[in-house]
Design an enzyme around this catalytic site. Structure first.
Site, mmCIF file in Angstrom:
data_model
loop_
_atom_site.group_PDB
_atom_site.id
_atom_site.type_symbol
_atom_site.label_atom_id
_atom_site.label_comp_id
_atom_site.label_asym_id
_atom_site.label_seq_id
_atom_site.Cartn_x
_atom_site.Cartn_y
_atom_site.Cartn_z
ATOM 1 N N HIS A 11 0.845 -1.192 0.000
ATOM 2 C CA HIS A 11 0.000 0.000 0.000
ATOM 3 C C HIS A 11 0.887 1.252 0.000
ATOM 4 O O HIS A 11 2.099 1.175 0.112
ATOM 5 C CB HIS A 11 -0.877 0.040 1.263
ATOM 6 C CG HIS A 11 -1.623 -1.226 1.532
ATOM 7 N ND1 HIS A 11 -2.985 -1.336 1.340
ATOM 8 C CD2 HIS A 11 -1.215 -2.441 1.985
ATOM 9 C CE1 HIS A 11 -3.380 -2.557 1.652
ATOM 10 N NE2 HIS A 11 -2.326 -3.249 2.062
ATOM 11 N N GLU B 18 3.481 -0.329 3.908
ATOM 12 C CA GLU B 18 3.068 1.026 3.535
ATOM 13 C C GLU B 18 4.320 1.688 2.967
ATOM 14 O O GLU B 18 5.238 2.036 3.702
ATOM 15 C CB GLU B 18 2.545 1.799 4.751
ATOM 16 C CG GLU B 18 1.275 1.223 5.367
ATOM 17 C CD GLU B 18 0.042 1.471 4.523
ATOM 18 O OE1 GLU B 18 0.115 2.310 3.593
ATOM 19 O OE2 GLU B 18 -0.990 0.842 4.781
#
Length: 235
Positions: free
Chosen positions: A122, A196
């Site tokens: 992500h 992330e």
């Protein structure tokens, strides 16, 4: 690399949210949801990472009889998902309502006895997260997962000096319900991580093209490190 490929299978899905990704290039660069239609609202899509059947849309579900706006706010603050179709974190009308989520969940269920790790990628925050997302609690195999995360972020940093935080998603980032990472872990996959990627907010979701390849290079080293950890069979 030869050792890893000789001993393990890798299933790679380059893009999870295909329709949403296409829409982000043709209409709205910051679009994050799927593109499913809602019959009652003029809003499209569901947050695909809040549509999984694990504490879906928070523990309270539909038990409170409140108006949509207040209920949506309540869920976001306390459970990390929204019941309002126009919100970015909309969890959907029911778990696995989205064909993308349903298809991947079916694949993982079919192979879950063989799958040792589930990695999702992500943007953004520069973090390596592991369960749980939906609650503040320690996972049973914490020591093995924590060790894998620690070594992975150190390997990543060794390339360009980029530092990643790591830890349980709920306390390291924020509480969210219905995530694929939590679902994978709850369904017997012992190593479930969510990367992330770069950066920490300066560029945010619009990372410059010149930083894409360096991000891939360092992340690949972290993935390789996690894979080698699996071969050590930590208990």
């Amino acid at each position: 690399m030869r050792r890893m490929l000789n001993q393990l299978y890798f299933y790679i899905m380059p893009i999870f949210n295909v329709d949403g990704y296409h829409f982000s290039w043709t209409h709205d660069r910051f679009w994050r949801k799927t593109r499913s239609k809602n019959s009652k609202f003029h809003c499209h899509g569901v947050d695909a990472n809040r549509n999984w059947k694990v504490k879906w849309c928070g523990k309270l579900g539909n038990s409170l009889n409140l108006n949509n706006r207040y209920f949506s706010l309540f869920i976001i603050q306390n459970e990390g998902a929204s019941l309002h179709p126009c919100d970015d974190t909309y969890c959907g009308p029911f778990p696995e309502s989205e064909p993308e989520v349903k298809a991947v969940a079916h694949f993982l269920r079919k192979h879950r006895k063989q799958i040792k790790a589930y990695l999702s990628f992500h943007a953004y925050a520069q973090m390596l997260l592991y369960p749980y997302s939906y609650k503040y609690a320690t996972i049973p195999n914490f020591s093995c997962v924590e060790s894998a995360a620690f070594n992975a972020v150190n390997a990543l940093q060794s390339v360009y000096g980029i530092r990643y935080r790591y830890g349980p998603a709920s306390s390291t980032l924020y509480v969210s319900s219905g995530s694929s990472m939590d679902w994978a872990y709850k369904n017997g996959i012992p190593y479930a991580f969510a990367f992330e990627l770069r950066d920490t907010g300066h560029f945010g979701f619009l990372l410059p093209e010149t930083l894409i390849k360096p991000t891939c290079t360092e992340t690949m080293l972290a993935v390789k490190n996690i894979t080698l950890h699996l071969l050590k069979k930590c208990h």
